[in-house]
Design a protein around this motif. Structure first.
Motif, mmCIF file in Angstrom:
data_model
loop_
_atom_site.group_PDB
_atom_site.id
_atom_site.type_symbol
_atom_site.label_atom_id
_atom_site.label_comp_id
_atom_site.label_asym_id
_atom_site.label_seq_id
_atom_site.Cartn_x
_atom_site.Cartn_y
_atom_site.Cartn_z
ATOM 1 N N ALA A 71 1.343 13.302 7.723
ATOM 2 C CA ALA A 71 0.439 12.925 8.942
ATOM 3 C C ALA A 71 0.140 11.428 8.988
ATOM 4 O O ALA A 71 1.405 10.916 9.301
ATOM 5 N N ASP A 72 -1.187 10.802 9.028
ATOM 6 C CA ASP A 72 -0.896 9.488 9.268
ATOM 7 C C ASP A 72 -1.283 8.508 8.063
ATOM 8 O O ASP A 72 -1.433 7.418 7.991
ATOM 9 N N ASP A 73 -0.777 9.154 6.648
ATOM 10 C CA ASP A 73 -0.821 8.455 5.695
ATOM 11 C C ASP A 73 0.753 8.162 5.386
ATOM 12 O O ASP A 73 1.407 8.888 5.476
ATOM 13 N N LEU A 74 0.807 6.850 4.871
ATOM 14 C CA LEU A 74 2.035 6.373 4.869
ATOM 15 C C LEU A 74 2.415 5.588 3.521
ATOM 16 O O LEU A 74 1.511 4.387 3.482
ATOM 17 N N ALA A 75 3.458 5.501 2.733
ATOM 18 C CA ALA A 75 3.820 4.872 1.701
ATOM 19 C C ALA A 75 5.055 4.287 1.810
ATOM 20 O O ALA A 75 5.934 5.104 2.152
ATOM 21 N N LEU A 76 5.467 3.143 1.815
ATOM 22 C CA LEU A 76 6.660 2.593 2.089
ATOM 23 C C LEU A 76 7.056 1.683 0.733
ATOM 24 O O LEU A 76 6.219 1.022 0.468
ATOM 25 N N GLY A 77 8.465 1.637 0.667
ATOM 26 C CA GLY A 77 9.050 0.876 -0.683
ATOM 27 C C GLY A 77 10.018 -0.077 -0.083
ATOM 28 O O GLY A 77 10.803 0.410 0.611
ATOM 29 N N PHE A 78 9.994 -1.276 -0.751
ATOM 30 C CA PHE A 78 11.035 -2.480 -0.181
ATOM 31 C C PHE A 78 11.752 -2.869 -1.392
ATOM 32 O O PHE A 78 11.036 -3.137 -2.550
ATOM 33 N N PRO B 277 -7.956 -1.510 7.433
ATOM 34 C CA PRO B 277 -7.990 -2.735 6.637
ATOM 35 C C PRO B 277 -8.010 -2.601 5.109
ATOM 36 O O PRO B 277 -7.652 -3.279 4.395
ATOM 37 N N ASP B 278 -8.585 -1.434 4.766
ATOM 38 C CA ASP B 278 -8.924 -1.056 3.283
ATOM 39 C C ASP B 278 -7.905 -0.462 2.805
ATOM 40 O O ASP B 278 -7.615 -0.321 1.331
ATOM 41 N N LYS B 279 -7.123 0.472 3.557
ATOM 42 C CA LYS B 279 -6.078 1.293 3.017
ATOM 43 C C LYS B 279 -4.570 0.629 3.080
ATOM 44 O O LYS B 279 -3.511 1.091 2.604
ATOM 45 N N THR C 264 -2.102 -0.497 -9.187
ATOM 46 C CA THR C 264 -1.846 0.967 -8.588
ATOM 47 C C THR C 264 -2.173 1.027 -7.123
ATOM 48 O O THR C 264 -2.759 0.172 -6.610
ATOM 49 N N PHE C 265 -1.877 2.318 -6.796
ATOM 50 C CA PHE C 265 -2.132 2.761 -5.307
ATOM 51 C C PHE C 265 -2.500 4.244 -5.238
ATOM 52 O O PHE C 265 -1.855 4.986 -6.133
ATOM 53 N N MET C 266 -3.430 4.490 -4.267
ATOM 54 C CA MET C 266 -3.669 5.960 -4.149
ATOM 55 C C MET C 266 -2.910 6.413 -2.866
ATOM 56 O O MET C 266 -2.733 5.960 -1.822
ATOM 57 N N PHE C 267 -2.212 7.731 -2.918
ATOM 58 C CA PHE C 267 -1.617 8.187 -1.986
ATOM 59 C C PHE C 267 -1.890 9.878 -2.257
ATOM 60 O O PHE C 267 -1.362 10.248 -3.314
ATOM 61 N N VAL D 41 -3.381 8.847 -8.112
ATOM 62 C CA VAL D 41 -3.123 7.240 -8.252
ATOM 63 C C VAL D 41 -1.807 7.064 -9.046
ATOM 64 O O VAL D 41 -1.463 7.805 -9.677
ATOM 65 N N PHE D 42 -0.912 6.405 -8.389
ATOM 66 C CA PHE D 42 0.285 6.149 -8.763
ATOM 67 C C PHE D 42 0.169 4.725 -9.783
ATOM 68 O O PHE D 42 -0.281 3.795 -9.244
ATOM 69 N N ILE D 43 0.968 4.887 -10.899
ATOM 70 C CA ILE D 43 0.786 3.784 -11.531
ATOM 71 C C ILE D 43 2.376 3.489 -12.343
ATOM 72 O O ILE D 43 3.143 4.440 -12.427
ATOM 73 N N CYS D 44 2.392 2.101 -12.691
ATOM 74 C CA CYS D 44 3.704 1.633 -13.223
ATOM 75 C C CYS D 44 3.515 1.834 -14.571
ATOM 76 O O CYS D 44 2.845 1.074 -15.314
#
Length: 203
Positions: free
Chosen positions: A7-14, A40-42, A66-69, A73-76
Motif C-alpha cells: 500500500a503506502d508503506d515502503l522500505a528501501l535498501g541501498f 515526517p515521523d516515519k 531498528t525500524f518498524m514495517f 521490528v527489524f533488527i540487525c
C-alpha cells in the motif's frame, strides 16, 4: 537497490549511503509536484545490514538502529554462530492492542460455553501465528499465547468465583484448544531462493 512495498508503506535498501540520500531528495521533490509529502515521523535514513554494527562501532556509535514495517521490528542481530542475522519481532504496541481486543471480546463471551470460547480463541491465535510466526520471533509468539491463556483464565474466574481455574487447569485448556507454538514461515534466504530459466521458474 531493493524495494519492499505494501500500500503506502515502503522500505528501501541501498548499498551506498550517497544513493540513499539522492533518492530521498528526488522523491521529496517529485511528491511536492503533486502537493504531497513524506510522513515526517516515519521517513528516516538508517544504517542497516550485515556491516552496520562494525561500521558504527568504528565511529564510536551504538548498535544499529531498528525500524518498524508491517507490524514487525527489524533488527540487525547475530546468529548463534556469531554471523549477521536479520531478525524480526512483533511490534509491542501491535501485540498490546490485539490483547486488549481479545480481553474485551472475552468479557462479551464470558458466559459462553468453554468449548465455544476455546474454538474462538483457537482461530484468533491461529490467525496471529499465520502472520507473525516467522523465524526469530518465537519469544514474542510465546508471550502472546501466554497472555491469551491468562486473559482466558481471568474471564473464567470472573464468571465463577467458586471454580478455581488454576494455572495447571488453564495449561491443559490451552493445550487442548490453542495452537502450539511453531514457526510457520521459512527463512528469507530459503523463501526467495528461486532459480529461473528465461521467464519461467525452474522445477
Amino acid at each position: 537497490m531493493i524495494i519492499v512495498r505494501y500500500a503506502d508503506d515502503l522500505a528501501l535498501g541501498f548499498e551506498h549511503e550517497d544513493d540513499a540520500h539522492r533518492f530521498l531528495d528526488a522523491m521529496r521533490t517529485r511528491l511536492e509536484e503533486f502537493a504531497l509529502s513524506l510522513h515526517p515521523d516515519k521517513t528516516r535514513l538508517i544504517e542497516f545490514g550485515r556491516s552496520a554494527a562494525t561500521n558504527r562501532k568504528k565511529h564510536g556509535l551504538r548498535k544499529p538502529e531498528t525500524f518498524m514495517f508491517l507490524g514487525f521490528v527489524f533488527i540487525c542481530g547475530k546468529s548463534r554462530q556469531g554471523h549477521f542475522q536479520l531478525q524480526r519481532k512483533t511490534r509491542g504496541d501491535r501485540m498490546r492492542a490485539k490483547l486488549a481486543d481479545i480481553k474485551e471480546e472475552l468479557r462479551r463471551r464470558m458466559h459462553h460455553p468453554i468449548s465455544e470460547q476455546g474454538e474462538w480463541l483457537r482461530q484468533v491465535v491461529a490467525g496471529h501465528f499465520a502472520y507473525f510466526a516467522v523465524p526469530t520471533n518465537s519469544r514474542a509468539l510465546s508471550a502472546f499465547r501466554h497472555w491469551v491463556t491468562d486473559l482466558w483464565r481471568r474471564a473464567l474466574r470472573r464468571r465463577s468465583q467458586k471454580d478455581g481455574f488454576t494455572w495447571g487447569r488453564m495449561a491443559k485448556l490451552a493445550d487442548e484448544w490453542l495452537p502450539k507454538l511453531r514457526t510457520l514461515h521459512p527463512w528469507p534466504s530459503i523463501r526467495f531462493a528461486v532459480k529461473t530459466q528465461g521467464r519461467s521458474r525452474m522445477p
